[in-house]
Write an enzyme that holds these catalytic residues in place. Structure first.
Site, mmCIF file in Angstrom:
data_model
loop_
_atom_site.group_PDB
_atom_site.id
_atom_site.type_symbol
_atom_site.label_atom_id
_atom_site.label_comp_id
_atom_site.label_asym_id
_atom_site.label_seq_id
_atom_site.Cartn_x
_atom_site.Cartn_y
_atom_site.Cartn_z
ATOM 1 N N ASP A 150 2.730 -0.574 -6.464
ATOM 2 C CA ASP A 150 1.374 -1.114 -6.643
ATOM 3 C C ASP A 150 1.117 -1.794 -8.003
ATOM 4 O O ASP A 150 1.528 -1.265 -9.037
ATOM 5 C CB ASP A 150 0.320 0.005 -6.581
ATOM 6 C CG ASP A 150 0.539 0.972 -5.464
ATOM 7 O OD1 ASP A 150 1.409 0.740 -4.618
ATOM 8 O OD2 ASP A 150 -0.172 1.990 -5.456
ATOM 9 N N GLU A 181 -5.545 4.536 0.568
ATOM 10 C CA GLU A 181 -5.063 4.459 -0.805
ATOM 11 C C GLU A 181 -5.731 3.285 -1.521
ATOM 12 O O GLU A 181 -6.313 2.389 -0.893
ATOM 13 C CB GLU A 181 -3.536 4.278 -0.813
ATOM 14 C CG GLU A 181 -2.804 5.441 -0.134
ATOM 15 C CD GLU A 181 -1.295 5.390 -0.262
ATOM 16 O OE1 GLU A 181 -0.713 6.433 -0.596
ATOM 17 O OE2 GLU A 181 -0.702 4.344 -0.015
HETATM 18 C C1 FRU Z 1 0.224 3.293 -2.817
HETATM 19 C C2 FRU Z 1 0.585 4.580 -3.506
HETATM 20 C C3 FRU Z 1 -0.608 5.136 -4.255
HETATM 21 C C4 FRU Z 1 0.019 5.987 -5.319
HETATM 22 C C5 FRU Z 1 1.260 5.205 -5.642
HETATM 23 C C6 FRU Z 1 2.433 6.055 -5.999
HETATM 24 O O1 FRU Z 1 1.311 2.479 -2.532
HETATM 25 O O2 FRU Z 1 1.093 5.507 -2.558
HETATM 26 O O3 FRU Z 1 -1.522 5.830 -3.442
HETATM 27 O O4 FRU Z 1 -0.827 6.142 -6.423
HETATM 28 O O5 FRU Z 1 1.568 4.425 -4.505
HETATM 29 O O6 FRU Z 1 3.511 5.286 -6.456
#
Ligand code: FRU
Length: 429
Positions: A39, A213
């Site tokens: 992300d 998310e």
């Molecule tokens: C989304 C996610 C988020 C988390 C991160 C962990 O892709 O799963 O929810 O904070 O990636 O790398």
């Protein structure tokens, strides 16, 4: 050093030798020099520069050792990758005790403050780690960070409370975060970033699929009027129409406590725009969004050499009035206008092969749908797909703006109201 298994992932040539070259490193999209990225995090415009932090494994090309990487750009076109910004914490043996998950960054006076999810690992592998919200502060424009001794600043006793997006709302801070497994967006307010009060919780009973998310909540101008509405973005880990992860958007009202959605849809009808969030403090009232150019259904298997993962092109968001109500419009940022893209008028029955036919665009005149076929690939059974989305014909054709890079295709149809983003690895199909 690339390990032998990294090299082996590149398809061998006809003599059976691994191809020791990198055909996929993007030219216009951000990708880390090496190792894993997911992300975008902490998107903030600071002292004239666009900062892009990102979920990063500084030690390998698979997900793990989560920390915040960092890159900076003057123009949203070229990115200067900086040293790792916020690292996971390790014990005396170098084993991780705290992972640094996704979050956002704001200005607090001259300082930058990052608000991220801390995942404190337990010695007992059967015990799910708590997810709490933490602060880190940078006094040097994001180069170095100090974790706040007051951490955690927000703890719900939850193992799935993450991805805080904090923004300035009048004279207070507002945070949108998720209870990921409960499929809820939770909103909090604070005067000082350290003490948070619950405002409201939002669930959409019509959308029970997936894990929620990376929320984002922001005001957005309606083109051609003085009206400003609120938009909520949510990433959904699985259950998107194309398969695997995808993103929802809603337009509605935020009265300072509750966000009330009115209309919405899927943000991207392709397969590879996830965890997208927008910049804080962008100039000229712009709302610039960057996403992760990937899908959890196969992100861990993509066939790149020593690096893995990239970002979408940055996109300006606006709202447009249509016969069907307000719609979100995405446009590649104007800074990229000087770079090549295709403008295509696609008629029913025609086919446009891209990347040697690994991705093919056509228009189904009977269904009134744009169709994108992505050929199956050797590295993951989940990769091949057929995506269909309604797009109106104008003068007998659909006008498409197509952005190609070495491992991607981004298609903007219906003047940016329909967008489809795809990874593509032409040599692996
Ligand atoms: C989304 C996610 C988020 C988390 C991160 C962990 O892709 O799963 O929810 O904070 O990636 O790398």
């Amino acid at each position: 050093m690339n390990s032998p298994h990294e090299i082996a992932r590149c398809a061998p040539d006809s003599a059976g030798n691994p191809k020791l070259r990198d055909p996929y490193r993007p030219l216009l999209h951000f990708a880390p020099r090496r190792h894993w990225v997911n992300d975008p995090n902490g998107l903030v415009f600071h002292e004239g520069r666009w900062h892009l932090f990102f979920q990063h494994n500084p030690n390998g090309d698979g997900w793990g050792d989560m920390s915040w990487g960092h890159a900076v750009s003057d123009d949203l076109v070229s990115w200067d990758e900086r040293p790792v910004a916020i690292r996971q914490s390790v014990d005396a043996d170098g084993l991780p005790v705290e992972l640094v998950f996704s979050g956002s960054a704001v200005h607090d006076g001259d300082d930058l403050v990052a608000i991220y999810t801390s995942v404190r690992l337990s010695a007992d592998p059967d015990e799910a780690p708590l997810q709490t919200q933490h602060l880190a502060r940078s006094t040097d424009g994001g180069e170095t960070w100090v974790k706040d001794p007051a951490n955690p600043v927000l703890d719900r006793g939850s193992t799935d409370f993450r991805d805080p997006k904090v923004f300035r709302d009048g004279d207070r801070w507002v945070m949108a975060a998720v209870e990921a497994v409960d499929q809820k967006v939770v909103l909090y307010a604070s005067d000082d970033l350290r003490t948070w009060t619950l405002l409201s919780e939002l669930a959409d009973p019509s959308l029970r699929a997936g894990t929620w998310e990376c929320p984002d909540l922001f005001p957005l101008a309606v083109e051609g009027s003085d009206e400003v509405r609120w938009v909520l973005l949510v990433s959904v880990l699985d259950g998107a129409p194309g398969g695997g992860s995808g993103m929802r958007w809603w337009v509605g009202d935020f009265d300072g406590t509750d966000f009330t959605p009115e209309a919405g849809g899927w943000l991207d009808h392709g397969r590879d725009c996830y965890a997208a969030v927008t910049y804080n403090d962008a100039p000229d009232g712009r709302r610039v969004m960057i996403g992760w150019l990937d899908n959890w259904a196969y992100a861990r298997q993509t066939p790149t050499l020593g690096w893995r993962g990239a970002m979408t092109l940055p996109r300006d968001l606006t709202l447009v009035v249509t016969d069907a109500g307000l719609r979100l419009r995405q446009a590649v940022v104007r800074e990229l206008a000087a770079y090549g893209h295709l403008d295509v008028a696609l008629r029913p029955g025609e086919e446009l092969p891209l990347h040697g036919g690994a991705v093919r665009l056509s228009y189904d005149g009977t269904a009134g749908e744009l169709v994108v076929v992505r050929e199956p690939a050797t590295f993951s059974e989940a990769f091949g797909s057929v995506s269909r989305v309604p797009v109106p014909l104008v003068d007998g054709a659909v006008a498409l703006e197509v952005w190609l890079d070495r491992c991607s295709v981004e298609v903007f149809a219906d003047d940016g109201r329909v967008v489809l983003t795809f990874l593509v690895f032409p040599e692996q199909h």
